[in-house]
Each structure stands twice: as C-alpha cells, then as structure tokens.
Design a protein around this motif. Structure first.
Motif, PDB file in Angstrom:
ATOM      1  N   LEU A 192       0.964  -1.241  -0.074  1.00 45.57           N
ATOM      2  CA  LEU A 192      -0.280  -0.169  -0.060  1.00 45.57           C
ATOM      3  C   LEU A 192       1.077   1.194  -0.107  1.00 45.57           C
ATOM      4  N   VAL A 193       0.686   2.090  -1.092  1.00 45.23           N
ATOM      5  CA  VAL A 193       1.568   3.210  -1.181  1.00 45.23           C
ATOM      6  C   VAL A 193       1.108   4.643  -1.373  1.00 45.23           C
ATOM      7  N   GLY A 194       1.242   5.440  -0.411  1.00 43.82           N
ATOM      8  CA  GLY A 194       0.620   6.767  -0.579  1.00 43.82           C
ATOM      9  C   GLY A 194       1.408   7.415  -2.051  1.00 43.82           C
ATOM     10  N   ILE A 195       0.457   8.310  -2.778  1.00 41.23           N
ATOM     11  CA  ILE A 195       1.015   8.613  -4.041  1.00 41.23           C
ATOM     12  C   ILE A 195       2.220   9.771  -3.782  1.00 41.23           C
ATOM     13  N   GLU A 196       2.734  10.248  -2.616  1.00 39.61           N
ATOM     14  CA  GLU A 196       3.576  11.120  -2.304  1.00 39.61           C
ATOM     15  C   GLU A 196       5.046  10.397  -2.057  1.00 39.61           C
ATOM     16  N   LYS A 197       5.073   9.176  -2.140  1.00 40.62           N
ATOM     17  CA  LYS A 197       6.208   8.396  -1.587  1.00 40.62           C
ATOM     18  C   LYS A 197       7.397   8.230  -2.612  1.00 40.62           C
ATOM     19  N   ILE A 198       7.430   9.006  -3.711  1.00 37.74           N
ATOM     20  CA  ILE A 198       8.156   8.808  -4.887  1.00 37.74           C
ATOM     21  C   ILE A 198       9.588   9.541  -4.612  1.00 37.74           C
ATOM     22  N   LEU A 199      10.727   8.911  -4.966  1.00 37.49           N
ATOM     23  CA  LEU A 199      11.893   9.700  -5.215  1.00 37.49           C
ATOM     24  C   LEU A 199      12.364   9.745  -6.619  1.00 37.49           C
ATOM     25  N   PRO A 200      12.945  10.733  -7.083  1.00 39.73           N
ATOM     26  CA  PRO A 200      13.334  10.594  -8.333  1.00 39.73           C
ATOM     27  C   PRO A 200      14.345   9.560  -8.846  1.00 39.73           C
ATOM     28  N   ARG A 201      15.675   9.668  -8.138  1.00 43.32           N
ATOM     29  CA  ARG A 201      16.635   8.628  -8.336  1.00 43.32           C
ATOM     30  C   ARG A 201      16.936   7.810  -7.599  1.00 43.32           C
ATOM     31  N   ASP A 202      17.739   6.725  -7.725  1.00 45.57           N
ATOM     32  CA  ASP A 202      18.155   5.788  -6.835  1.00 45.57           C
ATOM     33  C   ASP A 202      19.335   6.516  -6.000  1.00 45.57           C
ATOM     34  N   ARG A 203      20.035   7.312  -6.377  1.00 46.29           N
ATOM     35  CA  ARG A 203      20.894   8.054  -5.526  1.00 46.29           C
ATOM     36  C   ARG A 203      20.257   8.807  -4.213  1.00 46.29           C
ATOM     37  N   ASP A 204      19.078   9.335  -4.836  1.00 47.10           N
ATOM     38  CA  ASP A 204      18.375  10.037  -3.638  1.00 47.10           C
ATOM     39  C   ASP A 204      18.026   9.159  -2.421  1.00 47.10           C
ATOM     40  N   LEU A 205      17.952   7.907  -2.727  1.00 42.95           N
ATOM     41  CA  LEU A 205      17.415   6.913  -1.826  1.00 42.95           C
ATOM     42  C   LEU A 205      18.749   6.980  -0.631  1.00 42.95           C
ATOM     43  N   ALA A 206      19.865   7.098  -0.899  1.00 42.87           N
ATOM     44  CA  ALA A 206      21.376   7.175  -0.011  1.00 42.87           C
ATOM     45  C   ALA A 206      21.052   8.618   0.762  1.00 42.87           C
ATOM     46  N   LEU A 207      20.477   9.473   0.281  1.00 45.97           N
ATOM     47  CA  LEU A 207      20.477  10.734   1.053  1.00 45.97           C
ATOM     48  C   LEU A 207      19.235  10.453   2.228  1.00 45.97           C
ATOM     49  N   LEU A 208      18.110  10.100   1.578  1.00 44.86           N
ATOM     50  CA  LEU A 208      17.049   9.832   2.460  1.00 44.86           C
ATOM     51  C   LEU A 208      17.038   8.780   3.500  1.00 44.86           C
ATOM     52  N   LEU A 209      17.890   7.593   3.033  1.00 47.83           N
ATOM     53  CA  LEU A 209      17.868   6.490   4.080  1.00 47.83           C
ATOM     54  C   LEU A 209      19.037   7.261   5.049  1.00 47.83           C
ATOM     55  N   ASN A 210      19.782   8.021   4.623  1.00 44.32           N
ATOM     56  CA  ASN A 210      20.893   8.435   5.755  1.00 44.32           C
ATOM     57  C   ASN A 210      20.308   9.377   6.901  1.00 44.32           C
ATOM     58  N   LEU A 211      19.065  10.043   6.242  1.00 42.09           N
ATOM     59  CA  LEU A 211      18.251  10.874   7.347  1.00 42.09           C
ATOM     60  C   LEU A 211      17.277  10.209   8.113  1.00 42.09           C
ATOM     61  N   LEU A 212      16.761   9.087   7.399  1.00 37.27           N
ATOM     62  CA  LEU A 212      15.295   8.444   7.961  1.00 37.27           C
ATOM     63  C   LEU A 212      15.649   7.800   9.438  1.00 37.27           C
ATOM     64  N   ALA A 213      16.875   6.849   9.221  1.00 34.40           N
ATOM     65  CA  ALA A 213      16.849   6.085  10.949  1.00 34.40           C
ATOM     66  C   ALA A 213      17.457   7.112  11.654  1.00 34.40           C
ATOM     67  N   ARG A 214      18.491   8.021  11.250  1.00 30.51           N
ATOM     68  CA  ARG A 214      18.916   8.705  12.244  1.00 30.51           C
ATOM     69  C   ARG A 214      17.704   9.838  13.029  1.00 30.51           C
ATOM     70  N   SER A 215      17.027  10.192  12.044  1.00 30.66           N
ATOM     71  CA  SER A 215      15.812  11.148  12.497  1.00 30.66           C
ATOM     72  C   SER A 215      14.756  10.231  13.344  1.00 30.66           C
ATOM     73  N   ALA A 216      14.677   8.907  13.044  1.00 25.75           N
ATOM     74  CA  ALA A 216      13.360   8.532  13.638  1.00 25.75           C
ATOM     75  C   ALA A 216      13.926   7.796  15.072  1.00 25.75           C
ATOM     76  N   THR A 217      15.084   7.131  14.969  1.00 22.72           N
ATOM     77  CA  THR A 217      15.550   6.168  16.298  1.00 22.72           C
ATOM     78  C   THR A 217      16.957   6.405  16.505  1.00 22.72           C
ATOM     79  N   ALA A 218      17.730   7.670  15.882  1.00 29.51           N
ATOM     80  CA  ALA A 218      19.149   7.785  16.016  1.00 29.51           C
ATOM     81  C   ALA A 218      20.052   6.332  15.632  1.00 29.51           C
TER      82      ALA A 218
END
Lengths: 461, 203
Positions: free
Chosen positions: A233-259
């Motif tokens: 189930l995917v909200g329509i806003e969940k898209i990232l343009p490029r694979d390399r953007d995943l590196a940026l967002l994954l670096n931020l997600l876990a640190r922001s969520a649970t350190a």
C-alpha cells in the motif's frame, strides 16, 4: 468548562504515562542530534536538499506517477489505484479473493491505519495480523498507535504482560525479553500459515521502480519470505526521483527516527521473487492510495506531503511530550499530525481544528524535520483557514474590542490606566468562557499598564 | 480501478495547474551522503569490522572460529547453502547436523544457517543479500544464528556506492546487525522475528 479537546485529553493523562512519554521522546531526540552531528560536518545541508527533492516530487507528481507505474509494470508488478479509503480496502479484498486467500500478515504501514484495513477485512472473514511487535500489541488490545515509529510508547511492560496473559500467550511475565520471545514464537507460525504479506513503502524510486522498506524487527522480511503474494500500500507522495536520492533519504530516516545509522533491515524490492529463489512472493501488487492527498496537494499546505514519517517532530514537540499521541485523535499525531490530520479529515475538518492551535509555534519541529517542512507556517495557514471557514473554536476570544482599542491611541492610553481595575476584580467569575478556560490553568500577572511609557518618557540619554 | 487511476491523475493535474513554477530537482555532490568522519582513510575491512561490532553483529575471519562459536553456543543443527557446504563440511565435526534443503515445516529445528552475501557496507556495518545468491529467504532469516559468507573484496564504503551496485536483482536486502526492537519501554531486545546473532564470515 470549555477547553479544547486536546487539552482535555492531556489533563486526564496519568502522570506516569506523561513522564515516560516525555523521557523517552527527549532521549531519542538527543541521540538523534548527536548521531547526525557526529557523522556529518553539516547535517543541516542534508535535510535542506532532501526537502527540495521531496518538494520537487510532489510538484511533479503528474509526470512521476505514470512513470513509476510503467517502471513497476515492466518488472511484472500489478499496479492498482485507489482514490479513497474504500477503494483501497476493496482493492486489497479483491486480490485476496482472487487467490482464495483468508490469512494475511501485515508489516507496519500507516496507510493501512488510515484506511482502517484490518476491521474491514475482518468483516469479510479475513484475518489480517500485525507483525510489528508494537502494532501486534495494539491489535490484541483493540487500541491505537500513539506514535508513528513507536506505536506503544504509551504502554508499560505491566500492561503488555497482562494483555499477553489474557490472550493465552503465557503466564504473566513482564520481562521485555520474555514478551519479545513469546511474540516471536507465536508470530512465526502465523507468517508460515499466511497466504498474503502486506506492507507499506518508505520510498519508491522512479528511476528503477524499486520499493524501499525499512524495519528493525525483520517482520516485513518474514512476510515476504513466508507468503506467495505481496501487496504494498503506497501513498502517492512516496516517490523519489533517482536511486542516488535513496542514499540521502536513508541516511536521514533512521537517524531522525531512532538515532540509528541505518535500520536493521532495508529492503529494495522491484518485483516478485527471483526464479531461483524458493521462498517469497510469486505475485506482487502495488496499490497507489490517494485518500485525501490530492486535496492536500491542491491546498496551500502541500509541503506536508514531503513527510517521510520519521517521528522526529513528535519527539521534539513540547505539546506531544505533554499530551501524548492519543490526544490528537488521529492516525498521525504530533506536529505532522496537527497539519496532516485536519487536512485528511475532509469535511470533518472542524473536529480537528483544535490541533492546529495546539502549538506555541516554537519551530523545533521544523528544525529537526529531515525534509525541512515549515510546520509552524502550515499551522498558521490552517488557523487562517479555520477562521475563514468559521470553524467553531473555544480557545480564541472575540478580538473586536481589542481591535478597536489598538487602532485608537487615546482609547488605548485610557485603557492602559483603566486596566488597573483588573487587579481588584474576581476575574474567574467573568462570564466569558474563553477567559475562564484560560484562567483555569494559568494566573494573570498584576496589571502594570502605562509603566513602560512613563519610564520611556522620563528617560534621559 | 481504471476510473480511480484517471480520477487521481486528473486531480493531481488540477492541483498543480495553478503553480506558476514547479520546484526544480536539486543536484548535489555524492560526498554529501558519505559519513566521511566514520570512514577516514582507513581500509574498508577495518571500518566494516568496527561498525558491525557497534550494531552487535559479529565478524569472523576463519571457519574454525565459526565452528568453535557455534559449538560454544550449543547451536548444533543448521542449514547451509548447498553451494557452500562442500567447502565447509570438513570443518564441522560429526556432532553437527547440517541440511542443505530448508524445510519450512521445521523452522525451529534449525539453530543456525549459513548463506552467501553479495557484499557489505563499511560505514554502517551492513551485510548485503540478494535473491539470486541467497539460497533461501526463510533459511537466512528464521534460525537464531545467521552466518553470511562474504568476499572481502565486495565491501562498499558507503550507502551511495552500495545503491549504485543494486543491479537488477528483484530483492536486495541490507542487514545491519541482529533483528531488534525497542517497542517495550524503549528497552533494546535482539532476536525479534529474525536472527538474534548476525555473523559475517569474511574470506
């Protein structure tokens, strides 16, 4: 007594719960800051760029959505679209029925909470079992999550042990290790018996059509190892343009969520299992869900669609820390929920108007947001919308008399002097509901009107 | 469903039509996403060894040490990727029972498993598995101890490099330490649904 709903809830929250929510959110927030600054010279730059990327995506969804659909289809994924919660539930039910499936295991997905999937499937004779430990406990208690990342932040181990005993998962034992081991033993049989595994998606790369899922417990991996059909189930806003953007967002997600630097399991899924792989889905469905998102996109609060559901704004928010998540009476609590929940409420917007006022606009949520959402600005826009639409409100007194005084200097000066009478009036007896509500939890300082003017006048340079 | 597709896309177009300009896609240097402070100019295996320890994973460099570890823990029944077992079998004594087919009706029979990794990420202590080289998803997940055999030449420095190497496998999974939760009062517990011990055997 007239007070806002969120205040009523906060006032009845047991002191023990308030303390545990306060302490654990504060600790997570502090660890988050440390891990970001220990690892990156300028972590602020990461979140500013991540914000620009997500803003670009939501402002170009008209091109990204069909592009992602085509990419997914090219990998053999069956793509569905659901404009409403009902349509999303029907789409899931349709897939289950077509397979003759009656058992589902679910990884944590906020969209499924939004559309109330579990009760819907139950009505149709389908068991949909939560597998994230916190969500599983919420489910057996017929409760609701109170935090986006930590659903049972409001529960104590004693309450959980009591629930486990009631559900026949073993004699009372409140050791967290024992609780976890019992859930492990119970749930692994459920995964293996299930027909379908359902997940959300943290990100979808438009470039490669990969769905990215993060968990710490390994429950989404188990869903996708034990079952033969995967529904995302995917909200329509969940898209990232490029694979390399995943590196940026994954670096931020876990640190922001649970350190954490990275969550334990990060899955990149682009379709059904490989031919050589004995385990896992032979069929994969993606359901793109709108459920009010296009209304948000059309509003002046569209920036909230950047949200990656990390919960950092909840952890830092002085209101969330005092009120806890259930006070928001919505799937999304905290600062992000104060913006998103009234917007997603549609016609029920007036019921959630108190949330947009439950903020001192201190801006901490904006500062920690990994995608730099200007939450205080959005709250102000929603307050304005509430006022313009005449949403009922008990916290704001009529401001007409104030406006009159403030626009006439003579009247203003007279009021400064005349206000002294306030020091002698029994204010709590004033027949103004807003004043009574305000004074219930606060004391007014003594009136000292005019003193500053006098000081300024007599001042010599 | 088709009607929903058209409805959503037309609503998206209508919502975006009034925007005078659309936000541009920013570009950025790959260095932005590298936790350079963690890497320094050290060799990748050294960094990986340090980081995997910090997430409570275990790094071993020879098979004898692995066998000793399994014996010490009392993990005597296991599953092994059939392609790996011929090289490993001689190191395991007769007290071990190792099968090369994972039987899903007996998941709790297997105390340990050994499968192949396709790579690792130094800065996070992460092991990379994919669908084509993992002999069994369940085998690599359900036993208490999961051992991955990793080629030391396949260690990527950071997330960006690992993402660039995703390739066309339909299911790549990064594993960073043992399965864990802090749902109960924020207390860390390892071994929730997956392994309680995550081991990288570097060869």
């Amino acid at each position: 007594m007239v007070t806002e709903k969120i205040d009523q809830f906060a006032a009845t929250l047991p002191a023990e719960k308030r303390r545990s929510v306060y302490e654990s959110t504060k600790a997570t927030h502090e660890k988050r800051t440390k891990v970001l600054f220990d690892h990156f010279p300028d972590p602020n730059r990461l979140r500013l760029i991540a914000g620009e990327i997500k803003q670009h995506v939501i402002e170009n969804l008209d091109t990204y959505l069909p592009a992602v659909e085509a990419k997914l289809q090219s990998h053999g994924v069956i793509v569905h679209w659901a404009a409403t919660a009902e349509a999303a539930n029907e789409a899931v039910l349709g897939i289950m029925r077509a397979r003759g499936a009656t058992k589902m295991v679910k990884a944590k997905t906020m969209v499924s909470e939004e559309i109330e999937l579990e009760p819907f499937l139950k009505k149709h004779g389908i068991e949909a079992l939560e597998t994230d430990l916190g969500e599983f406990i919420v489910q057996i208690d017929h409760d609701h999550p109170s935090h986006i990342v930590r659903p049972i932040i409001h529960k104590s181990r004693r309450e959980i042990a009591t629930s486990f005993e009631r559900e026949g998962l073993g004699a009372y034992n409140d050791d967290p290790g024992t609780i976890t081991r019992r859930a492990r033993e119970f749930l692994r049989q459920k995964y293996l018996q299930a027909d379908v595994g359902l997940t959300g998606a943290n990100f979808v790369s438009a470039e490669s059509g990969r769905i990215v899922l993060v968990t710490n417990e390994g429950n989404s991996r188990f869903c996708l190892a034990a079952t033969k059909c995967h529904i995302a189930l995917v909200g329509i806003e969940k898209i990232l343009p490029r694979d390399r953007d995943l590196a940026l967002l994954l670096n931020l997600l876990a640190r922001s969520a649970t350190a954490q630097q990275l969550t334990v399991y990060t899955e990149f899924i682009s379709g059904p299992k490989a031919a050589s792989q004995p385990d896992g889905p032979e069929e994969m469905h993606v359901i793109f869900v709108d459920n009010g998102r296009t209304d948000v996109l059309a509003s002046e609060c569209r920036d909230i669609l950047r949200c990656i559901r990390c919960g950092a704004c909840l952890n830092v928010c002085p209101i969330y820390r005092q009120a806890s998540g259930h006070a928001y009476r919505s799937v999304y609590p905290g600062p992000v929920g104060a913006v998103l929940s009234p917007l997603l409420a549609g016609e029920k917007f007036p019921d959630k108007v108190d949330l947009v006022k439950a903020s001192s606009l201190c801006g901490a949520c904006n500062e920690v947001c990994p995608v730099n959402i200007p939450i205080p600005d959005l709250l102000l826009r929603l307050r304005d919308k509430a006022k313009r639409e005449g949403a009922p409100s008990c916290g704001t007194p009529p401001m007409g008399a104030w406006a009159l005084l403030a626009s006439q200097p003579t009247a203003w000066k007279a009021a400064l002097f005349g206000g002294k009478v306030m020091n002698y009036l029994p204010l709590n007896l004033l027949p103004i509901p807003a004043a009574q509500a305000w004074l219930k939890t606060r004391t007014l300082p003594a009136w000292r009107g005019g003193e500053f003017r006098r000081w300024l006048k007599n001042r010599t340079r | 469903m088709t009607a929903d597709r058209e409805q959503i896309l037309s609503r998206v177009r209508a919502a975006l039509a009034p925007l005078p300009v659309r936000a541009a896609l920013p570009d950025y240097d790959a260095e932005l996403t590298v936790a350079r402070k963690l890497l320094g100019d050290r060799d990748l295996l050294t960094v990986f060894a340090e980081r995997i320890k910090l997430v409570n994973g275990l790094l071993l460099t020879d098979v004898a040490a692995l066998v000793g570890h399994l014996r010490a823990g009392g993990w005597m029944r296991g599953y092994c990727d059939p392609l790996l077992w011929p090289q490993l079998a001689t190191h395991f004594g007769p007290e071990f029972t190792v099968e090369t087919v994972f039987d899903r009706t007996r998941v709790d029979h297997f105390a340990f498993s050994i499968t192949r990794a396709v790579g690792a990420i130094a800065e996070t202590g992460t092991i990379i598995l994919n669908d084509r080289t993992t002999a069994s998803r369940l085998g690599a997940l359900t036993p208490w101890v999961h051992v991955t055999v990793l080629d030391r030449a396949a260690i990527y420095p950071d997330l960006g490099h690992a993402i660039a190497a995703l390739g066309d496998d339909p299911n790549v999974i990064w594993v960073t330490g043992p399965s864990k939760t802090a749902d109960v009062e924020g207390i860390l517990i390892e071994g929730v649904h997956g392994p309680g011990q995550q081991i990288a055997l570097v060869v």
